[in-house]
Design an enzyme around this catalytic site. Sequence first.
Site, mmCIF file in Angstrom:
data_model
loop_
_atom_site.group_PDB
_atom_site.id
_atom_site.type_symbol
_atom_site.label_atom_id
_atom_site.label_comp_id
_atom_site.label_asym_id
_atom_site.label_seq_id
_atom_site.Cartn_x
_atom_site.Cartn_y
_atom_site.Cartn_z
ATOM 1 N N ASP A 171 52.265 -104.136 122.193
ATOM 2 C CA ASP A 171 51.451 -102.986 122.578
ATOM 3 C C ASP A 171 52.328 -101.908 123.209
ATOM 4 O O ASP A 171 53.415 -102.208 123.711
ATOM 5 C CB ASP A 171 50.392 -103.405 123.611
HETATM 6 N N1 URA Z 1 49.750 -109.918 123.371
HETATM 7 C C1 URA Z 1 49.208 -108.786 123.855
HETATM 8 O O1 URA Z 1 48.080 -108.764 124.294
HETATM 9 N N2 URA Z 1 49.975 -107.662 123.777
HETATM 10 C C2 URA Z 1 51.216 -107.628 123.324
HETATM 11 O O2 URA Z 1 51.872 -106.591 123.306
HETATM 12 C C3 URA Z 1 51.767 -108.833 122.838
HETATM 13 C C4 URA Z 1 51.010 -109.946 122.899
#
Ligand code: URA
Length: 283
Positions: free
Chosen positions: A111
């Site tokens: 993310d």
């Molecule tokens: N899980 C998440 O919620 N976000 C990420 O960036 C990676 C794994």
Amino acid sequence: MMTTETKMVRLQKIIAGSGITSRRKAEDYIRNGLVTVNGETVMTLGTKVDPLHDHIKVNGRHLKAQPPDMFVMLNKPIGYLSTLHDPAGRPTIKQLMPKPSLRLFPVGRLDGDSEGLLLLTNNGDIAQACLHPTHHVPKTYLVKVKGVLEDLEVQQLRRGVALEDGQTAPAKVKKAGKAQANSWIELTIHEGRKHQVKRMFDHIGHPVIRLKRIQFGPLNLGKLLPGKTRYLTDKEANDLRHLLSLSGTPSRPKPKSSKRTVKSARTTANSQRRPHRPKVGTA
Ligand code: URA
């Protein structure tokens, strides 16, 4: 036959790398006078050619050159999107790549507000295999969450929690430290659902404050600084192939030494081959 020194690769390696035959058979073809480069028969093993510009024929058939695999590890900083282009103009990992001209793409996603290990490659097959659920590539995250986790909640995460898209698979969970109002948890999962880690902690009532991926299969982020990249070592590239059991796929034979692969990969940065981009989520 000769162009620049950096682009030269041994003929038998190129033939084997194209997937039409093994390295040993490629050598037989060369010895038997069945290989031409730019119209001239080449019978000397080890002759170096330019895989992108020389016209290689094996048994009268034109060989399509494949650039060697490239693997790069990025420590993605918070605030960068795991994509190569953002129509809204936000910062993307493209800006952090060793050379923007390299046709690398991310294996999965982190993310925008997550950080840590992101693998980049030019090999669509390997990327897809890394993300495929059957390979169960373990991913380890260092997660700072709100509140202090009870042992029971740790057990819940270990066993799996019921998310709206189904129960999560068993996970490894270690308490990695705690402050008065927050906890640090090391979580290893084998799945790759969208926002999975955040949703798992939301589910047990401890929203994620910070999320950093520190391990992806055999790859460890180590001391790589945020925003920095490095090429995988021979061992890392081979360990990754081994994990995915790709070491022998006809289209991409396992290189004898991935150091050579990575090095030669750098020399083929301008390749026109289009890697197919796998569908990705965050894991
Ligand atoms: N899980 C998440 O919620 N976000 C990420 O960036 C990676 C794994």
